[in-house]
Design a protein around this motif. Structure first.
Motif, PDB file in Angstrom:
ATOM      1  N   TYR A 207     -13.832   4.115   4.005  1.00 16.45           N
ATOM      2  CA  TYR A 207     -13.254   4.955   2.962  1.00 16.45           C
ATOM      3  C   TYR A 207     -12.493   4.062   2.002  1.00 16.45           C
ATOM      4  N   ALA A 208     -12.804   4.187   0.718  1.00 16.37           N
ATOM      5  CA  ALA A 208     -12.119   3.404  -0.309  1.00 16.37           C
ATOM      6  C   ALA A 208     -11.592   4.361  -1.368  1.00 16.37           C
ATOM      7  N   ASP A 209     -10.333   4.190  -1.792  1.00 18.54           N
ATOM      8  CA  ASP A 209      -9.727   5.087  -2.760  1.00 18.54           C
ATOM      9  C   ASP A 209      -8.831   4.269  -3.692  1.00 18.54           C
ATOM     10  N   LEU A 210      -9.148   4.329  -4.991  1.00 18.73           N
ATOM     11  CA  LEU A 210      -8.397   3.527  -5.964  1.00 18.73           C
ATOM     12  C   LEU A 210      -6.989   4.064  -6.186  1.00 18.73           C
ATOM     13  N   GLY A 211      -6.838   5.399  -6.129  1.00 18.98           N
ATOM     14  CA  GLY A 211      -5.523   5.983  -6.345  1.00 18.98           C
ATOM     15  C   GLY A 211      -4.537   5.584  -5.260  1.00 18.98           C
ATOM     16  N   PHE A 212      -5.015   5.580  -4.016  1.00 16.07           N
ATOM     17  CA  PHE A 212      -4.161   5.171  -2.898  1.00 16.07           C
ATOM     18  C   PHE A 212      -4.162   3.653  -2.706  1.00 16.07           C
ATOM     19  N   ARG A 213      -5.043   2.954  -3.437  1.00 19.49           N
ATOM     20  CA  ARG A 213      -5.195   1.489  -3.309  1.00 19.49           C
ATOM     21  C   ARG A 213      -5.512   1.111  -1.867  1.00 19.49           C
ATOM     22  N   LEU A 214      -6.371   1.911  -1.260  1.00 16.75           N
ATOM     23  CA  LEU A 214      -6.572   1.881   0.197  1.00 16.75           C
ATOM     24  C   LEU A 214      -8.031   1.662   0.554  1.00 16.75           C
ATOM     25  N   PHE A 215      -8.260   0.817   1.561  1.00 15.96           N
ATOM     26  CA  PHE A 215      -9.597   0.619   2.130  1.00 15.96           C
ATOM     27  C   PHE A 215      -9.465   0.755   3.645  1.00 15.96           C
ATOM     28  N   GLY A 424      -7.975  -3.386  -7.064  1.00 17.10           N
ATOM     29  CA  GLY A 424      -6.538  -3.183  -6.875  1.00 17.10           C
ATOM     30  C   GLY A 424      -6.147  -2.664  -5.505  1.00 17.10           C
ATOM     31  N   PHE A 425      -6.981  -2.897  -4.495  1.00 23.07           N
ATOM     32  CA  PHE A 425      -6.600  -2.490  -3.140  1.00 23.07           C
ATOM     33  C   PHE A 425      -5.334  -3.228  -2.705  1.00 23.07           C
ATOM     34  N   HIS A 426      -4.447  -2.523  -2.029  1.00 19.97           N
ATOM     35  CA  HIS A 426      -3.252  -3.133  -1.463  1.00 19.97           C
ATOM     36  C   HIS A 426      -3.229  -3.039   0.057  1.00 19.97           C
ATOM     37  N   ILE A 427      -3.975  -2.092   0.616  1.00 13.03           N
ATOM     38  CA  ILE A 427      -3.905  -1.841   2.060  1.00 13.03           C
ATOM     39  C   ILE A 427      -5.300  -1.914   2.660  1.00 13.03           C
ATOM     40  N   PHE A 491       0.611   7.099   6.347  1.00 12.58           N
ATOM     41  CA  PHE A 491       0.826   8.016   5.228  1.00 12.58           C
ATOM     42  C   PHE A 491       0.869   7.192   3.933  1.00 12.58           C
ATOM     43  N   VAL A 492       0.105   7.630   2.927  1.00 11.11           N
ATOM     44  CA  VAL A 492       0.087   6.946   1.630  1.00 11.11           C
ATOM     45  C   VAL A 492       0.337   7.982   0.538  1.00 11.11           C
ATOM     46  N   LEU A 493       1.303   7.717  -0.318  1.00 11.60           N
ATOM     47  CA  LEU A 493       1.655   8.614  -1.423  1.00 11.60           C
ATOM     48  C   LEU A 493       1.181   8.031  -2.754  1.00 11.60           C
ATOM     49  N   ASP A 494       0.652   8.900  -3.597  1.00 18.08           N
ATOM     50  CA  ASP A 494       0.278   8.550  -4.967  1.00 18.08           C
ATOM     51  C   ASP A 494       0.816   9.681  -5.836  1.00 18.08           C
ATOM     52  N   LEU A 495       2.023   9.489  -6.422  1.00 18.34           N
ATOM     53  CA  LEU A 495       2.760  10.575  -7.063  1.00 18.34           C
ATOM     54  C   LEU A 495       2.931  10.354  -8.573  1.00 18.34           C
ATOM     55  N   ASP A 502       6.784   5.963 -16.858  1.00 16.21           N
ATOM     56  CA  ASP A 502       5.353   6.174 -17.108  1.00 16.21           C
ATOM     57  C   ASP A 502       4.485   5.563 -16.020  1.00 16.21           C
ATOM     58  N   LYS A 503       5.106   5.126 -14.908  1.00 18.42           N
ATOM     59  CA  LYS A 503       4.353   4.518 -13.823  1.00 18.42           C
ATOM     60  C   LYS A 503       4.323   5.446 -12.609  1.00 18.42           C
ATOM     61  N   ARG A 504       3.148   5.526 -11.980  1.00 20.77           N
ATOM     62  CA  ARG A 504       3.000   6.337 -10.777  1.00 20.77           C
ATOM     63  C   ARG A 504       3.868   5.785  -9.645  1.00 20.77           C
ATOM     64  N   ILE A 505       4.278   6.667  -8.755  1.00 17.02           N
ATOM     65  CA  ILE A 505       5.041   6.276  -7.563  1.00 17.02           C
ATOM     66  C   ILE A 505       4.060   6.075  -6.425  1.00 17.02           C
ATOM     67  N   PHE A 506       4.054   4.868  -5.876  1.00 15.18           N
ATOM     68  CA  PHE A 506       3.108   4.515  -4.811  1.00 15.18           C
ATOM     69  C   PHE A 506       3.901   4.036  -3.601  1.00 15.18           C
ATOM     70  N   GLY A 507       3.679   4.664  -2.456  1.00  8.82           N
ATOM     71  CA  GLY A 507       4.393   4.253  -1.247  1.00  8.82           C
ATOM     72  C   GLY A 507       3.583   4.543  -0.007  1.00  8.82           C
ATOM     73  N   TYR A 508       3.848   3.789   1.060  1.00  5.64           N
ATOM     74  CA  TYR A 508       3.119   4.024   2.307  1.00  5.64           C
ATOM     75  C   TYR A 508       3.969   3.595   3.497  1.00  5.64           C
ATOM     76  N   TRP A 509       3.724   4.249   4.616  1.00  6.57           N
ATOM     77  CA  TRP A 509       4.458   3.937   5.842  1.00  6.57           C
ATOM     78  C   TRP A 509       3.637   4.402   7.039  1.00  6.57           C
ATOM     79  N   VAL A 510       3.995   3.913   8.213  1.00  8.22           N
ATOM     80  CA  VAL A 510       3.366   4.384   9.446  1.00  8.22           C
ATOM     81  C   VAL A 510       4.388   5.193  10.235  1.00  8.22           C
TER      82      VAL A 510
END
Length: 523
Positions: A207-215, A424-427, A491-495, A502-510
């Motif tokens: 699963y790959a998602d650009l909004g969550f920057r997640l793979f 732009g994946f981060h995770i 948990f990954v947030l894309d807010l 003007d920048k989205r809020i991006f955060g993640y935690w376990v």
């Protein structure tokens, strides 16, 4: 086509739009729901988990939720039905194979879909989640199930896969969107593979998602025991998406060596041993005799035997327990004979050697030769050979599964590959190892990256810490065990941006849920 061009994105996200909906992604892995015939891993404690998701969606104003089940969701390997029918997961051309897989799948549904007498209501709560979240303002809920090494058999039995979609996810095949069908088909090398509304799409491999920057991927592609080396690819080649597309991911959909251990040795032995103990119980009742504490203990050990990892450790444990059954040497002899027969049968299968990593084949062939010699000399020697071989395998596996992945390994992970950094994946997230980990690889200066392993293993039986192995050997101490459970979710947030920004809020935690139990905690 390059690797980067081959990636499939199941959710089209306009990352240039800072006012796109508030989104939340939740990932869990390795829940291993079984049919309960040789062991039960899951506990009925999912209310808090789903409640946490609901509260988080309400608190953060979530409009879209993506729930990723990262492989090994339904466990088609750990069941009595393979040994009972004498047909195994690698015998897919056998006429009984599809019916066996469907039987296993029905057993999983009965245990985990809220049915009376089942172990938990996970799938019932999963199906009820969208309605519960709609009342909290969530407009869209997507559930994505990725491919693991313990659920791949379901792909070879369309009726069983349909049963999973309908009973576990609550999806009718005709309602699965065509866009999703085409994307999964492209992943497996043919856009039209699952285009028919009557077909059940296979589970995606990642699963790959650009909004969550997640793979996210299950992780079996790094494990030689649980994928299949082919002339076109082996684990040394690493992440090779174009090769896999051409092979339709056969290294991960074909049977593997791990199947022979889990289904061929351990599950088969547990089923046969429980049959022997049930027959012994019938005879005891007929004689109006009380059950001895030793037999009761042996029954309890068999009930939890499937919870040992690696599986080799379970074989060593049952040998230890039969030696303690002093008051019933005849019963101990029966259990030991069943174990020897199970191991000997495992070593007689051509597939055991065909699927084994090359270096291990020498050891397997030596064990087969030694068992043949030892059986002619004395059974004790044969049992000792099995015990020591399994201990060596368990030791080798435990000492080669590091507490952390190396920097060189992480550089080869798909999210961190140079050709994929443009996204732009981060995770990079994975499960599979049942070993929760986090690392921060510095693979690209000026940007932060995170590796997260979900590490779930529910109700695992672990050996207590008794000090250095040499001291244990010198003191001649026997190992002690207890039950431990790890639940982990990402948990990954894309807010949307905060007011004035003007920048989205991006955060993640376990979120880790670690519990111990005194149940079956013996010396």
């Amino acid at each position: 086509m390059s690797q980067s061009e081959a990636l499939e994105f199941f959710h089209e996200v306009d990352i240039s739009d800072p006012n796109r909906p508030n989104r939340l992604c939740v990932c869990i892995s390795d829940v291993h729901f079984t049919d309960g015939t040789v062991g039960v891993q899951s506990r009925d404690d999912w209310d808090d988990f789903f409640g946490e998701i609901t509260l988080l969606c309400e608190d953060r104003g979530i409009e879209e939720l993506v729930f990723v089940l990262d492989g090994d969701v339904v466990d088609m390997i750990r069941t009595k039905h393979w040994a009972e029918r004498g047909v195994y997961p690698w015998e897919r051309d056998h006429p009984e194979f599809p019916a066996i897989v469907k039987t296993i799948m029905q057993g999983i549904v009965d245990q985990h879909d809220g049915h009376a007498g089942g172990h938990c209501k996970f799938f019932r709560m999963l199906q009820e989640l969208p309605a519960a979240l709609t009342a909290k303002g969530v407009k869209k809920v997507d559930v994505l199930v990725l491919l693991g090494n313990h659920d791949k058999e379901i792909l070879s039995a369309p009726d069983a896969l349909k049963l999973f979609y309908e009973e576990c996810l609550g999806w009718q095949l005709k309602d699965i969107p065509e866009d999703y069908r085409l994307k999964v088909g492209r992943m497996y090398g043919d856009e039209n593979l699952f285009k028919s509304p009557d077909s059940a799409p296979w589970f995606p491999f990642y699963y790959a998602d650009l909004g969550f920057r997640l793979f996210v991927t299950h992780g079996q592609w790094r494990d030689g025991d649980n994928c299949r080396a082919l002339p076109e690819w082996s684990i040394e080649n690493g992440w090779q998406i174009e090769t896999w597309r051409q092979l339709r991911y056969r290294p991960f959909t074909d049977p593997c060596f791990g199947d022979t251990v889990a289904a061929g040795v351990l599950s088969g032995f547990i089923w046969k041993a429980k049959q022997a103990l049930a027959e012994e119980d019938r005879k005891r009742i007929a004689r109006a005799e009380a059950k001895s504490l030793g037999v009761t203990r042996l029954e309890q050990v068999l009930d939890e035997l499937d919870l040992y990892r690696p599986s080799y450790a379970a074989v060593s444990r049952i040998i230890e327990e039969t030696r303690k059954l002093k008051e019933r040497p005849d019963l101990a002899d029966t259990i030991e004979k069943l174990l020897q027969d199970s191991v000997s049968e495992w070593l007689s299968w051509d597939f055991t050697y065909e699927s084994s990593p090359r270096k291990r084949r020498i050891g397997l062939k030596f064990l087969r030769w030694w068992l043949g010699v030892a059986s002619k000399l004395h059974r004790t020697l044969e049992l000792k050979a099995i015990e020591w071989f399994m201990k060596i395998l368990a030791w080798f596996r435990s000492h080669h599964r590091e507490d952390a992945v190396t920097f060189e390994e992480m550089k080869k992970f798909p999210a961190f590959l140079p050709e994929n950094r443009i996204y732009g994946f981060h995770i990079h997230g994975e499960g599979h190892t049942h070993n929760p980990l986090e690392e921060e690889p510095d693979v690209d200066k000026g940007r932060n990256y995170t590796y997260i392993n979900f590490g779930t293993w529910r109700d695992q039986v672990v050996e207590k810490n008794a000090g250095h192995w040499l001291l244990k050997l010198l003191r001649r101490t026997k190992p002690s065990y207890r039950r431990r459970s790890v639940g982990r979710a990402l948990f990954v947030l894309d807010l949307k941006p905060a007011p004035g920004d003007d920048k989205r809020i991006f955060g993640y935690w376990v979120d880790d849920n670690l519990t111990w139990s005194d149940k079956l905690d013996w010396k």
